[in-house]
Motif scaffolding. Structure first.
Motif, mmCIF file in Angstrom:
data_model
loop_
_atom_site.group_PDB
_atom_site.id
_atom_site.type_symbol
_atom_site.label_atom_id
_atom_site.label_comp_id
_atom_site.label_asym_id
_atom_site.label_seq_id
_atom_site.Cartn_x
_atom_site.Cartn_y
_atom_site.Cartn_z
ATOM 1 N N ALA A 1 1.922 -4.601 3.367
ATOM 2 C CA ALA A 1 0.602 -4.274 4.579
ATOM 3 C C ALA A 1 0.286 -6.103 5.407
ATOM 4 O O ALA A 1 -0.469 -6.092 6.075
ATOM 5 N N ARG B 1 -8.101 -3.976 -1.721
ATOM 6 C CA ARG B 1 -9.233 -2.996 -1.885
ATOM 7 C C ARG B 1 -9.883 -3.078 -0.191
ATOM 8 O O ARG B 1 -9.646 -2.466 0.775
ATOM 9 N N ARG C 1 -10.487 -0.084 4.769
ATOM 10 C CA ARG C 1 -11.031 0.180 4.858
ATOM 11 C C ARG C 1 -11.255 1.249 5.789
ATOM 12 O O ARG C 1 -12.439 1.784 6.037
ATOM 13 N N ARG C 2 -9.355 2.013 6.215
ATOM 14 C CA ARG C 2 -9.514 2.461 6.976
ATOM 15 C C ARG C 2 -9.243 3.780 6.802
ATOM 16 O O ARG C 2 -8.136 4.833 7.108
ATOM 17 N N SER D 1 -0.915 -10.407 3.542
ATOM 18 C CA SER D 1 -1.818 -10.972 2.362
ATOM 19 C C SER D 1 -3.217 -11.395 2.024
ATOM 20 O O SER D 1 -3.798 -11.023 2.948
ATOM 21 N N THR E 1 -10.039 -5.272 2.163
ATOM 22 C CA THR E 1 -9.185 -5.462 2.971
ATOM 23 C C THR E 1 -8.268 -4.810 3.587
ATOM 24 O O THR E 1 -8.280 -4.874 5.439
ATOM 25 N N TYR E 2 -7.571 -3.759 2.640
ATOM 26 C CA TYR E 2 -6.708 -3.428 3.454
ATOM 27 C C TYR E 2 -6.820 -1.924 3.446
ATOM 28 O O TYR E 2 -6.422 -1.604 4.116
ATOM 29 N N ILE F 1 0.957 -1.577 0.217
ATOM 30 C CA ILE F 1 -0.314 -0.002 -0.018
ATOM 31 C C ILE F 1 0.679 1.143 0.197
ATOM 32 O O ILE F 1 1.582 1.157 1.020
#
Lengths: 95, 252, 329
Positions: free
Chosen positions: A24, A40, A45-46, A26, A42-43, A13
């Motif tokens: 970040a 997108r 979200r914030r 897997s 999963t990693y 990322i």
């Protein structure tokens, strides 16, 4: 019949413009597009990123930890590669 | 009908379809085919529920009677919900849920795009926000339609059947009623005739790429837009509304 | 904790332990002792690898099964805001399961293998998720108590000696910080609400208090793996230490809520500065771990069904990917 599983991908990322991509985590996906979507969902979200890379884990070529010494230690005694190796008298500027 | 009433009713209708699809997706939590899809679908459901909240809140302000998003979601009887019949259909298998979402998303995205250009600024703003979310949803479920259609023999058959069975709920989308007409005349709202043509073209393109066949012309079910729902809907509403209705006046 | 099953004696598995020399083991321990992180491809004792695989996969399974009791209230959340919050939380749990499976995969075990072990009943998950969520207040109690207990355990795990696990836990802890707060907020709202709501909150505390204390695992005197895990810095505090810390913090929060902890023996010891509490019903604990809790069967059959129902979908996606890459080649 044993089920064929989705391959593993690694996710990188870019947190914001100007920074490099960082590993970040897997995930599993059946294809590249799905891997990107899952990355997108999963990693980021914030709002963790502005750009994503995904790459199949089995495509990564890695150094061997057993050879860490042979691989990396020869660089350790080449201290002349670092600016602090050199003595510059006080009063010399812009160097 | 005064212009604000048109807007109110229209915002509620949009909110209803978004909420009910979100509610259906929420039923599937912890039952998706793979862990990564849990995360993706939770994102979609959160988007739909979030959109419903924006539409309901706006409807409440327009109405001016002090009704909140939760009053609309929890304290209306089922016949006051004006969501499309398509989104209330039960989840079935993963192919059914993907097809349901795909057929709706193609339509919903076109409607939202049109609404970004409508003359009511607030509605246009909400639509613009939702449109971004929908672009991603549609890409995701189009991809899945391709995978299932052009995957295995079994998946092809299953998803073709989903398409054939859900097809009869698509006609209602384009059957303009008085509210659609008023929205169009008063606020430059979506032209459902034009949207129908685009929808057919967009859907056919994905269906074709997925090696599936477009279902034959058939009788179309309708009723959702005027509050006459399928039998499944009462259960959905009963479950969703149970708690606030059991303890009226309570704060949660 | 989420990996409390580890504290049980296990059957000795055949391993490559014989091949490990005393020098290798000493060098490994020396790295641990100076707080060096162990990475996936580094040499490690087989027992260290096995312990980690079991611990991380149990942790992952707990996150996945843990989606069910809370998921049970998603369709019935009493406001749209609560529905969205709960969905985001359950989604986080899926994400945490995913991060943890990935961390375990770095140790050479596939997710498929781990899932198969869960579905066959070979692998365990936290006992807490075998209790039913019967009212909306249970959602508050789970956030407040269960996530509260989990945080006690997870924060030290961010410093675990195994790098991939520690990094996964950093991400988990960062995301989880809202989970406990939302649970407490639900409880607070209920406690400030109608008499019926307050009774609902008290009832949830009554049912979840003891299961929450059981999450920390057996007493230290009965915990078979603790000493080795401590030496390896996989574990940093003992079960009883963490449990005590949890009780000390939570009793005060219950006071604030105006709720009563369901333990007649509970008392504050001025001398030690700690709350003393009754003995846990260990029979219940072992029953639940053994598969005889109120919801073990339901949790497992739901997970199994989801996995089986998804098989044709996963296969289709694979087949599609193969076709496309064949076309591209």
């Amino acid at each position: 019949m044993s089920e064929q599983v989705w391959p593993l991908y690694e996710v990188f990322i870019r947190t914001r413009g100007g920074l490099s991509h960082r590993h970040a985590g897997s995930l599993h996906a059946a294809d590249d597009q799905m891997a990107l979507d899952h990355a997108r969902d999963t990693y980021t979200r914030r709002s963790e990123g502005v750009s994503l890379w995904v790459v199949r884990s089995d495509r990564i070529v890695a150094s061997d930890p057993a050879e860490t010494a042979a691989f990396f230690e020869p660089a350790a005694d080449k201290i002349y590669r670092h600016p602090t190796f050199y003595d510059i008298p006080d009063g010399v500027e812009n160097l | 009908m005064r212009p604000e009433q048109t807007l109110t009713a229209y915002a509620l209708r949009l909110g209803d379809s978004a909420l009910i699809l979100g509610q259906r997706m929420v039923e599937l939590v912890a039952a998706y085919p793979e862990l990564e899809e849990e995360l993706a679908n939770a994102n979609f459901a959160l988007d739909y529920i979030g959109q419903a909240r924006l539409f309901y809140t706006y409807a409440g302000e327009l109405e001016g009677a002090g009704r909140s998003e939760d009053d609309f979601a929890y304290f209306r009887p089922e016949h006051e919900f004006r969501n499309l019949l398509l989104v209330e259909q039960p989840n079935g298998h993963f192919g059914d849920t993907i097809v349901r979402q795909f057929l709706f998303d193609v339509y919903y995205l076109l409607v939202l795009e049109a609404l970004t250009r409508c003359s009511d600024r607030r509605l246009a703003e909400i639509a613009a926000r939702a449109e971004k979310e929908l672009r991603y949803h549609l890409r995701h479920c189009s991809q899945w339609l391709l995978r299932l259609g052009d995957g295995t023999e079994e998946s092809h058959q299953k998803v073709q059947q989903s398409l054939d069975e859900l097809w009869r709920y698509t006609g209602e989308m384009f059957a303009a009623d008085a509210l659609d007409d008023a929205m169009r005349t008063l606020f430059d709202g979506p032209d459902l005739g034009a949207i129908a043509a685009e929808w057919h073209r967009d859907v056919a393109a994905v269906v074709d790429e997925a090696t599936l066949s477009m279902p034959p012309e058939q009788h179309m079910a309708s009723g959702g837009k005027k509050g006459v729902h399928t039998e499944h809907f009462g259960y959905l509403i009963a479950e969703m509304q149970n708690l606030p209705r059991t303890y009226p006046g309570a704060t949660w | 904790m989420y990996t409390q099953g580890l504290d049980q004696a296990e059957k000795k598995e055949a391993g490559g332990a014989g091949k490990e020399s005393a020098e290798q083991l000493a060098a490994f321990q020396a790295r641990i002792d100076v707080e060096e992180k162990i990475e996936a491809k580094d040499w490690m004792p087989e027992a260290y690898r096995r312990t980690l695989i079991r611990q991380i996969s149990q942790h992952a399974h707990s996150e996945i099964i843990g989606m069910q009791p809370e998921g049970n209230w998603l369709t019935r959340a009493p406001t749209l805001k609560r529905k969205a919050i709960l969905l985001a939380k359950v989604q986080d749990e899926a994400g945490h399961g995913l991060y943890l499976y990935s961390a375990a995969e770095t140790l050479g075990v596939s997710r498929d293998r781990m899932v198969a072990d869960l579905l066959s009943g070979k692998a365990k998950y936290s006992s807490i998720f075998n209790y039913p969520t019967l009212t909306w207040a249970d959602i508050g109690a789970i956030g407040w108590l269960v996530d509260g207990a989990a945080i006690m355990n997870q924060i030290p795990l961010c410093r675990c000696s195994y790098g991939p696990y520690a990094r996964a836990m950093v991400r988990v802890c960062k995301e989880e910080s809202f989970h406990q707060r939302q649970g407490f907020e639900i409880m607070l709202t209920l406690c400030r609400g109608t008499d019926e709501q307050k009774a609902m909150a008290q009832d949830a505390l009554n049912r979840f208090w003891w299961p929450a204390l059981m999450m920390f695992g057996p007493n230290d005197s009965n915990s078979t793996h603790s000493a080795q895990s401590m030496a390896w810095k996989i574990k940093r505090f003992s079960n009883d230490e963490l449990r005590q810390k949890f009780v000390d913090i939570t009793v005060r929060q219950a006071d604030f809520l105006g709720l009563r902890i369901p333990d007649d023996e509970l008392s504050f010891n001025e001398a030690t500065g700690h709350y003393e509490f009754s003995e846990i019903d260990w029979q219940e604990f072992f029953d639940v771990i053994a598969g005889n809790g109120p919801c073990n069967k339901e949790r497992m059959s739901k997970r199994r069904k989801a996995h089986e129902d998804g098989a044709w979908v996963r296969e289709a996606a694979r087949a599609f990917a193969d076709k496309r890459s064949a076309q591209a080649a």
